[in-house]
Design a protein around this motif. Sequence first.
Motif, PDB file in Angstrom:
ATOM      1  N   UNK A 362       0.695  -1.580  -0.344  1.00 31.34           N
ATOM      2  CA  UNK A 362      -0.111   0.254  -0.029  1.00 31.34           C
ATOM      3  C   UNK A 362       1.366   1.161  -0.203  1.00 31.34           C
ATOM      4  N   UNK A 363       0.933   1.879  -1.328  1.00 33.48           N
ATOM      5  CA  UNK A 363       1.337   3.010  -0.921  1.00 33.48           C
ATOM      6  C   UNK A 363       1.294   4.620  -0.011  1.00 33.48           C
ATOM      7  N   UNK A 364       2.349   5.193   0.431  1.00 32.36           N
ATOM      8  CA  UNK A 364       2.364   5.760   1.065  1.00 32.36           C
ATOM      9  C   UNK A 364       3.459   6.714   1.141  1.00 32.36           C
ATOM     10  N   UNK A 365       3.283   8.115   1.876  1.00 33.79           N
ATOM     11  CA  UNK A 365       4.621   8.797   1.609  1.00 33.79           C
ATOM     12  C   UNK A 365       5.536   8.649   2.578  1.00 33.79           C
ATOM     13  N   UNK A 366       7.173   8.468   2.702  1.00 34.74           N
ATOM     14  CA  UNK A 366       7.872   8.508   4.131  1.00 34.74           C
ATOM     15  C   UNK A 366       7.528   9.518   5.749  1.00 34.74           C
ATOM     16  N   UNK A 367       7.423   9.210   6.831  1.00 34.36           N
ATOM     17  CA  UNK A 367       7.577   7.716   7.261  1.00 34.36           C
ATOM     18  C   UNK A 367       5.686   7.960   7.593  1.00 34.36           C
ATOM     19  N   UNK A 368       4.762   6.778   7.090  1.00 36.32           N
ATOM     20  CA  UNK A 368       2.979   6.317   7.456  1.00 36.32           C
ATOM     21  C   UNK A 368       3.768   6.538   9.495  1.00 36.32           C
ATOM     22  N   UNK A 369       2.804   7.604  10.123  1.00 36.56           N
ATOM     23  CA  UNK A 369       2.745   6.658  11.789  1.00 36.56           C
ATOM     24  C   UNK A 369       0.779   6.921  11.717  1.00 36.56           C
ATOM     25  N   UNK A 370      -0.079   6.924  11.128  1.00 38.98           N
ATOM     26  CA  UNK A 370      -1.342   5.894  11.848  1.00 38.98           C
ATOM     27  C   UNK A 370      -1.828   6.256  10.083  1.00 38.98           C
ATOM     28  N   UNK A 371      -2.496   5.421  10.339  1.00 40.00           N
ATOM     29  CA  UNK A 371      -3.684   4.477   9.325  1.00 40.00           C
ATOM     30  C   UNK A 371      -5.047   4.663  10.181  1.00 40.00           C
ATOM     31  N   UNK A 372      -6.025   5.520   8.734  1.00 41.83           N
ATOM     32  CA  UNK A 372      -7.522   5.512   9.056  1.00 41.83           C
ATOM     33  C   UNK A 372      -8.453   5.535   7.837  1.00 41.83           C
ATOM     34  N   UNK A 373      -9.577   5.114   8.595  1.00 41.52           N
ATOM     35  CA  UNK A 373     -10.418   5.150   7.337  1.00 41.52           C
ATOM     36  C   UNK A 373     -10.014   4.033   6.239  1.00 41.52           C
ATOM     37  N   UNK A 374      -9.695   2.812   6.277  1.00 41.60           N
ATOM     38  CA  UNK A 374      -9.498   2.029   5.810  1.00 41.60           C
ATOM     39  C   UNK A 374     -10.392   0.971   4.860  1.00 41.60           C
ATOM     40  N   UNK A 375     -10.861   1.179   3.635  1.00 36.99           N
ATOM     41  CA  UNK A 375     -12.231  -0.360   3.653  1.00 36.99           C
ATOM     42  C   UNK A 375     -11.557  -1.903   3.480  1.00 36.99           C
ATOM     43  N   UNK A 376     -10.663  -1.994   3.841  1.00 38.90           N
ATOM     44  CA  UNK A 376     -10.164  -3.391   4.486  1.00 38.90           C
ATOM     45  C   UNK A 376      -8.592  -3.358   5.107  1.00 38.90           C
ATOM     46  N   UNK A 377      -8.707  -4.541   5.993  1.00 36.01           N
ATOM     47  CA  UNK A 377      -7.635  -4.875   6.472  1.00 36.01           C
ATOM     48  C   UNK A 377      -6.596  -4.776   6.537  1.00 36.01           C
ATOM     49  N   UNK A 378      -5.707  -3.112   6.705  1.00 38.91           N
ATOM     50  CA  UNK A 378      -3.886  -3.688   6.333  1.00 38.91           C
ATOM     51  C   UNK A 378      -3.456  -3.783   7.380  1.00 38.91           C
ATOM     52  N   UNK A 379      -1.517  -4.302   6.641  1.00 41.50           N
ATOM     53  CA  UNK A 379      -1.024  -4.740   7.935  1.00 41.50           C
ATOM     54  C   UNK A 379       0.297  -4.300   7.672  1.00 41.50           C
ATOM     55  N   UNK A 380       1.204  -3.791   9.140  1.00 40.65           N
ATOM     56  CA  UNK A 380       2.153  -2.565   9.206  1.00 40.65           C
ATOM     57  C   UNK A 380       3.731  -3.661   9.690  1.00 40.65           C
ATOM     58  N   UNK A 381       5.414  -2.527   8.910  1.00 41.46           N
ATOM     59  CA  UNK A 381       5.787  -3.192   9.351  1.00 41.46           C
ATOM     60  C   UNK A 381       6.492  -1.988   9.842  1.00 41.46           C
TER      61      UNK A 381
END
Length: 785
Positions: A362-381
């Motif tokens: 899932x694309x995101x600008x450096x550095x992701x710190x908070x995820x909200x309003x996702x309409x599908x489950x995502x996972x994080x490293x």
Amino acid sequence: MTATLEGPPPPPPAPEPAPGRADDPAPDAPASPGTGLVAEAALLLVTLVATASFARLFVDGAAVVPLLVAATTAHVVAAATRRRGFGPAATVATLVAGFALQASVTLYPHVSVLGLPTGTTLGDASRDLERAWQLYGEVTAPAPSSRGFLLASTFALWATAGLADWAAFRVRATAEAVVPALALLTFTSILAESTEGVVLAAAMVAAVLAFAVAQRVTRGAGAWVGRQGGGGSPALVRVGLATAVLCAVLAAVVGPRLPGSGGEALVDLTAGEGPTSRMTVSPLVDIRSRLVQQSDEVAFTVESERPAYWRLTSLDRFDGEVWSSSGRFSEADGRLPSEPPAATTVPVEQTYAIEALDTIWAPAALTPVELEQADAELRWNGDLATLIVPASRESIDGVSYTVTSEVPELAPGDLQAPRPAELDDALVDATRLPDDVPAVVAAQARQVVSLVDPRPYDQALALQDWFRSTFTYDLQGTEAGHDESAVEAFLRARRGYCEQFAGTFAAMARSLGIPARVAVGFTPGEVGADGATYTVRGRNAHAWPEVHIPGAGWVPFEPTPGRGQPGAEAYTGVAPAQDSADPTVTPTTTTAPPATTEPAPTTPRQDAQDLQVGSSPEPTPPTDGGGPPSPLVVAGAVALVALLLVALDVAAVAVVRSRRRRRGREATTVPGRVRAAWAEAVDALARAGMGPRPAETAREYAARAATGLGDDGAALTGLAGLATTATWAPEGSHRDPRLAAEASALAARVEARARAGMDRAQRVRALVDPRPLLSPRRGRAPGSS
């Protein structure tokens, strides 16, 4: 029990057939001419079906064509060595030579001399296998048809053909001959999911049964059930082929429609609830195709108050040719745990609508710190600063989500920390290079930074400016020569595309002891009329290096001419820029930012998780938690164990058959036939788990084993007495054929009772496991101690 008869003794009756495995050769009429060739062709068909299943493993299904040629050639060579009477050592040597020659001609013609392998061929093959092993732990089928994969597959097919031919026509075993091909089919079925699985399974059923028919006809057996009746080979063929067709139809039509066939797997190796393993191809594998095709297809749109590089992931492992990564991912919901940025950052909220990205990241600008309003489950490293979809989804396509990133706003003064005296373990891993990295990489890096301050920022900036000022951006890249790696070729030609710039930059930085990795993602794309919506297309695919600088964390640089990251101009001296209509961009001069000696405070790195990245010589696939072994490991283990068991079984069966032939040769006298009857009875008991002990005489063994035979225990003790007398009585004192007939009758009772007492597991084990028959005790005279 000696009997005396009037007149000359009648001729001894034909010896009773020795009971044995279900696939023992029958002593019936010889086969019709040509049936041996038919059996060989049927066995080849079995291997070809297994070979065809490899098409599911490769992106290019045509890669299976040279494998089909390899399987056919291997069977021809194996048959030729057998027909010429080669022994085991000569056969193995011929097969190895045949494999080497074919691999040299089909896979390495550019480094062979008149089709013969050279030292260069062996070196290239070794490197290809190493890279294939690396990819094996990181990709999921269908995978690129690399030379390493094809080389390993070719070797497996030669080994399968040689083992199958030996089992079928030297040992004359039917089951063992088809197990190697079945192991290959199982291996590919575990790794690949496709609708062709049912077709391949049905084809394999038909091929195996066709081989069984041909093998039985070759042996000259007269009937399918028992040994009575007629019909001969024509009847065998008619009944056998009809059975093969019926079984294939049932496998293809009825099997998939049985209750529960479409349900969840009892043991799910690829997906499901809870933590599971995830294998996927590195995003660099297809970035070149995106770039070369300059695709105008929309990958995603993003609403953001400022442009950025939309980052997919970072790759922190380098094997000398390919950059890859591995890591553990946890549920992403709300705040995303990661290393706190030490330098100045600004929060940037982005809302993504993924259309045709066709990847798990899932694309995101450096550095992701908070995820909200996702309409599908995502996972994080957090270590890789990467979001992915769970294993239950094939790609991120169709997902919308909003993520907030802490985007760095760096000035040269934020990056002037000196080189640390010691790096933590994760950063040490980010400086590792394989032993076979060309020496020119480190030599060129030292030359480039020889006149700058040894601080990491100054050296990274010098590398960036060197690439931008002396190299040309060219989508065609450059091909490595016969005796050089891709990195060497790039440094020599000084032209290539972003992947080569980013990867070579990171390798050179690592050679200087600077932690570096490769980031993969997209440039900002086309901004809309509202100034806040960016349309990102395939041609915006991009790769760039990231360098870890004390006090600032992972900092992007831009060595690729014609590209420039928004918001980074202050410390890189590179203005924002992205894809040009001209696929070739000439070197540009970079205006370096003013240097400053004011040091920035350092902050020790705190790893969110201990991934031990790069500490193991074997690639570890990204995982969603602990989970079961990856399907790649399971498939490899299944195939390896199956082949080892077949090899052991074939060798054991060969020993057993040799022993039985020797018994047949010895059973020309009454004592010899008595001893043979005793040996067959002991074999039957051994298969039922009641074998003799090394120090027991025949009478001692019979007294012990008789307790488990019930009313038939007396038959065993009586047979033991006959065998002992036949072994130790004076020569010529026992010539009455009725003694042999009595021994055969007693042996038949013992064998029938032993078989009746076996449970289902013992019966199956008796068919495939000849180890109970291999005791040295079997080879000594009955009754000896």
